[in-house]
Design a protein around this motif. Structure first.
Motif, short mmCIF file in Angstrom:
data_model
loop_
_atom_site.label_atom_id
_atom_site.label_comp_id
_atom_site.label_asym_id
_atom_site.label_seq_id
_atom_site.Cartn_x
_atom_site.Cartn_y
_atom_site.Cartn_z
N ASP A 710 0.81 -1.38 0.12
CA ASP A 710 -0.14 0.18 0.19
C ASP A 710 0.96 1.30 -0.03
O ASP A 710 0.46 2.15 -0.51
CB ASP A 710 -0.86 0.04 1.06
N PHE A 711 1.87 1.18 0.89
CA PHE A 711 2.84 2.33 0.67
C PHE A 711 4.23 2.28 -0.17
O PHE A 711 4.93 3.06 -0.16
CB PHE A 711 3.57 2.37 2.04
N ALA A 712 4.02 1.35 -1.21
CA ALA A 712 5.17 1.21 -2.18
C ALA A 712 5.67 2.29 -2.94
O ALA A 712 6.64 2.63 -3.10
CB ALA A 712 4.80 0.09 -3.01
N GLU A 713 4.43 2.99 -3.40
CA GLU A 713 4.70 4.40 -4.13
C GLU A 713 5.36 5.42 -3.16
O GLU A 713 6.34 6.09 -3.75
CB GLU A 713 3.68 4.90 -4.84
N THR A 714 4.80 5.53 -1.97
CA THR A 714 5.55 6.58 -0.94
C THR A 714 6.88 6.31 -0.61
O THR A 714 7.98 6.88 -0.52
CB THR A 714 4.58 6.58 0.02
N LEU A 715 7.12 4.91 -0.36
CA LEU A 715 8.49 4.48 -0.09
C LEU A 715 9.43 4.77 -0.93
O LEU A 715 10.62 5.20 -0.76
CB LEU A 715 8.40 2.87 0.17
N GLU A 716 9.03 4.62 -2.38
CA GLU A 716 9.76 4.59 -3.66
C GLU A 716 10.16 6.30 -3.89
O GLU A 716 11.41 6.53 -4.09
CB GLU A 716 9.50 4.20 -4.67
N GLN A 717 9.26 7.07 -3.60
CA GLN A 717 9.33 8.45 -3.96
C GLN A 717 10.12 9.05 -2.90
O GLN A 717 11.13 9.83 -3.07
CB GLN A 717 7.81 9.19 -3.80
N LYS A 718 9.88 8.72 -1.71
CA LYS A 718 10.96 9.19 -0.44
C LYS A 718 12.12 8.52 -0.42
O LYS A 718 12.98 8.88 0.53
CB LYS A 718 9.95 9.19 0.60
N LYS A 719 12.41 7.45 -1.27
CA LYS A 719 13.91 6.73 -0.98
C LYS A 719 14.01 6.19 0.48
O LYS A 719 14.94 6.44 0.91
CB LYS A 719 14.89 7.40 -1.25
N ILE A 720 12.84 5.63 1.10
CA ILE A 720 12.85 5.24 2.53
C ILE A 720 13.61 3.67 2.47
O ILE A 720 13.18 3.02 1.74
CB ILE A 720 11.52 5.19 2.99
N LEU A 721 14.64 3.67 3.34
CA LEU A 721 15.12 2.28 3.54
C LEU A 721 14.10 1.56 4.58
O LEU A 721 14.00 1.94 5.67
CB LEU A 721 16.55 2.35 4.20
#
Length: 855
Positions: A710-721
């Motif tokens: 669900d958060f995949a797009e946000t994790l990729e945009q913010k480059k979250i480890l």
């Protein structure tokens, strides 16, 4: 002739015995003098230690009470009572220690009077401090003046004790040096006389009986000697004779006809066997001073110190026949010296503990002695390499005249005191306080100065930070459009920002004296005062809506809110309040309420018809169904229409609407949207209360992957480890676990720090219920601990419980969007699973949310 010689030898023996008796008496007197000298040195050092403790205690008390007065704490009287009790206790101890020194006793009475004056001044200062706009300068100066005289008198007393200490140390060292020397010389002389007499007696007579008589006489003489004597025969060192003191030394054992190794086996390894062998073989006497002697005298191994002397005995043929051992116990002397050294160490430790530098200035020869701590305060490291001029050169150019004037004045007033800046070799600025005392001889000729130096840089820095903080607060408050005000702990107004003066048109004194009466509308004044004092008495937050009169005489609605500021003990120190203009919101709400009333009337009619159609539903679901319906439809329907109609009007009348009208419509839409979000959050919160959901075997890894997707797009945009350990499979409600992970991961993403690569970690461990601190934890069960850690903005640990309550937010909606319900839902989900949730964090470093599931 034989008779005459016998008389001569009898006379010699009598003289020797008298000589030894005199020697023993002399030695006894020397020991008494040494003990007395040692006691006096220890006593003087103890007085110095008490003086150092007293001045340190007074300084600490001054700082503590001043801080307490400045912060208006309730603990002032308690602290002052505790500190004064300790100070008077120290004075009582000093009075007992110096009872035999009349001048010091007089000074102690002066110290007692000064402390009384200081306490009176502190009480007066505290009484003044509670007044509005207190001017404490006179009290502070009076307190500093009293403490200056107090410290000066302490330094004077310390100087007197230093002089006594020097005299007593010299007397002790003289006694300690000559006492054993005299005893040793007299003892050696006595031994030589005894040995010579003994040899001559054996040479004078060849008759066995006469030889035995002579030996018996010598033995009797040795038995009566106060020293410890023994005669050893042959290379095996067989005991032939020991006198009573020697036998007492070895614990009452009878060593006659036994070798030293057999008679005293515990001496092995201490070097005494080797000494006896060397003396017997070389014929050279041995003299050992204060030698450690460990032996068993019936109560276990004891440690004593002895002076040990060995002298060979030769027969008539000049051959070595044995060894004469002479020793005496000097344990008391050694222990006394050690006690003196310990006392001196404690005195230095007290000074070091106070972190004070000391100096001794010989004003006659201009010789300046600095302590290591003093040169450290001036930025150096090696006292021996730092001269007096080096220290003077470190004074700040603008402050050097203060030092010079203080030194010149000290020659007249007898004491030195000043506060200046110094410049370290690395060009950093530091602050010091210098105190000194002048000492003169009987003719009032100035001899030297003793003094101390204290580094007060941390105090200066803290004071400057407080001033800067206060200035920043006032600047910020005056720049804000809101009305900002503060009160003391009793609710008396003490500060207003510029916006209050601009709004009311009144001055500080009028607002302070009249309080709320000056501007609050009469209709709300009574309830305003009641609510305010209710908050003052309970310590709860003050929130109240009322109308304020502006400088034109017109009233506008304000939302006032005040929060208590508390100390570490939870005592309220002051209240900080704000008043926000809500006149426009009031106007809007009145219109909205009118529309809601109209809609409510139609809804009531619809609800009556609805209740008739659902009367067959179970009573237990009625409240929940009604709440969900209201939350999802009836409450949101007016909001949707408000948003839709507002946008429609805004689009149709876009050109004709004024800027303020468009702003009002924007506010209406934003407020209605926030209300929709709040209703949705309420709905989610209510659904978590559905305890009829069935627990089922749930793989937490599957749910975590769903939430992560669900958060995949946000994790990729913010480059979250994102890292996590394998999660367990537990009995749970899958939908609620999904919501739990969604809320916590959403917060970790939302509250990331700017400029830092976001990182989210999930780790798992097993813990015992008995190790948990939660009140309802089952100590008989183990728990799975699942922790979610991020490196975001974090939070202050004092808000740990607050963040799990409904509508409790640590940031404004302008900073971070949200309803303040998400963590409350998490807490309720954990309660549904009979588990717990806890949070820990630190502002600026991140936060950790830990969930505990029983299994």
């Amino acid at each position: 002739m034989i008779k005459n010689r016998r008389i001569l030898y009898d006379l010699v023996f009598t003289v020797v015995i008298l000589f030894l008796a005199v020697t023993s008496i002399f030695r006894f007197q020397q020991i008494i003098r040494l003990n007395n000298a040692t006691d006096l040195v220890v006593h003087t050092n103890l007085v110095k230690l008490k003086l150092a403790e007293l001045i340190s205690l007074v300084r600490d008390a001054e700082n503590t009470e001043q801080d307490s007065i400045r912060l208006n704490t309730f603990v002032f009287n308690t602290l002052l009572q505790q500190d004064s009790s300790q100070m008077f206790q120290k004075l009582h101890e000093l009075d007992s220690l110096t009872s035999d020194n009349k001048p010091q006793t007089v000074r102690i009475r002066q110290l007692n009077a000064m402390l009384e004056n200081w306490l009176d001044n502190m009480h007066a200062e505290n009484a003044q401090a509670v007044q509005s706009s207190p001017d404490l300068t006179a009290y502070i100066q009076q307190g500093q003046s009293i403490l200056t005289h107090f410290e000066g008198l302490i330094i004077e007393m310390t100087g007197v004790e230093d002089q006594l200490l020097l005299e007593r140390i010299r007397e002790k060292e003289t006694t300690a040096f000559f006492a054993p020397l005299y005893s040793l010389l007299f003892s050696i002389l006595a031994i030589i006389i005894v040995v010579v007499t003994y040899v001559k007696l054996r040479n004078e007579t060849r008759l066995r009986q006469k030889a035995e008589d002579a030996r018996e006489i010598i033995h009797n003489f040795f038995n009566q000697a106060p020293a410890m004597l023994a005669i050893l025969k042959g290379p095996q060192h067989i005991f032939e004779f020991v006198n009573p003191p020697f036998r007492e030394l070895i614990g009452g054992r009878n060593p006659i006809n036994a070798s030293v190794r057999d008679a005293i086996p515990e001496v092995a390894g201490q070097g005494y066997y080797e000494i006896l062998d060397s003396v017997f073989q070389t014929g050279k006497p041995f003299i050992g001073r204060e030698m450690l002697f460990q032996l068993d005298r019936g109560a276990g191994i004891e440690q004593i110190f002895i002076n040990f002397i060995c002298q060979v005995l030769k027969n008539t043929a000049g051959e070595t026949d044995g060894i004469l051992v002479f020793c005496y116990d000097v344990s008391e002397q050694v222990r006394s010296r050690n006690q003196l050294e310990d006392a001196e160490s404690r005195s230095r430790l007290a000074i070091d503990a106070a972190r004070m530098g000391t100096f001794d200035w010989d004003l006659q020869n201009q010789h300046f002695i600095s302590s290591e701590r003093l040169v450290e305060i001036f930025g150096y490291r090696d006292a021996e390499k730092v001269s007096h001029q080096d220290l003077i050169d470190r004074f700040h150019p603008h402050d050097k005249h203060i030092r010079d004037e203080a030194v010149n004045n000290s020659y007249t007033v007898g004491s030195l005191k000043y506060e200046v800046r110094i410049v370290w070799p690395d060009n950093s600025i530091h602050w010091i306080n210098v105190y000194g005392k002048i000492f003169a001889d009987e003719t009032r000729k100035i001899l030297r100065m003793y003094g101390i130096v204290v580094d007060i840089t941390p105090q200066k820095i803290a004071l400057e930070e407080i001033r800067e903080s206060e200035a920043k607060f006032r600047l910020l408050a005056n720049a804000m459009p809101q009305l900002i005000w503060t009160t003391d702990k009793s609710g008396n107004l003490s500060y207003f920002n510029q916006a209050v003066y601009d709004y009311s048109g009144l001055g500080f004194e009028e607002l302070k004296n009249k309080g709320w009466v000056a501007i609050v509308h009469p209709d709300e004044l009574k309830e305003n005062i009641r609510t305010w004092f209710e908050s003052i008495n309970s310590g709860n937050e003050f929130i109240f809506e009322h109308r304020f009169r502006d400088f034109k005489g017109e009233y506008r609605w304000q939302l006032s809110r005040a929060i208590p500021q508390k100390d570490e003990q939870g005592n309220i120190q002051m209240w900080i309040g704000t008043s926000t203009d809500i006149q426009e919101q009031k106007n809007f709400m009145q219109e909205l309420e009118r529309k809601v009333v109209e809609r409510t009337q139609s809804l009531n009619l619809a609800n009556l018809a609805l209740k008739q159609t659902v009367s067959e539903l179970e009573q237990t679901n009625t409240e929940l169904a009604s709440f969900n319906y209201i939350a999802s439809h009836d409450l949101q329907e007016p909001l949707r229409k408000i948003i839709a109609f507002s946008k429609h009007i805004e689009d149709l009348e876009k050109k004709s609407l004024s800027d303020s009208s468009r702003d009002y419509f924007g506010r209406i839409i934003n407020a209605a949207s926030r209300m929709q979000n709040l209703i949705d959050a309420f709905l989610s919160y209510s659904q978590t209360s559905n305890l009829q959901s069935v627990l089922e075997k749930t793989d937490f890894n599957v749910i975590l992957n769903e939430v992560r997707n669900d958060f995949a797009e946000t994790l990729e945009q913010k480059k979250i480890l994102f890292e996590h350990q394998p999660l367990p499979v537990l009995m749970a409600i899958p939908l609620q676990i999904n919501q739990l992970f969604t809320n916590l991961l959403g917060n970790a993403i939302k509250y990331h720090r700017t400029g830092v690569v976001p990182k989210i970690e999930i780790f798992v461990e097993k813990v015992d219920g008995k190790d948990l601190l939660f009140e309802d934890a089952d100590t008989s069960l183990p728990y799975w601990k699942i922790s979610i850690r991020d490196n975001g903005i974090g939070f202050d640990q004092i808000h740990e419980n607050q963040i799990f309550e409904l509508f409790q937010r640590l940031h404004s909606r302008q900073e971070y969007a949200g309803t303040g319900i998400g963590l409350a839902i998490c807490k309720k989900i954990m309660r549904n699973h009979k588990g717990f949730i806890a949070a820990s964090g630190q502002s600026g470093t991140g936060a950790v949310f830990s969930m505990y599931f029983p299994f």
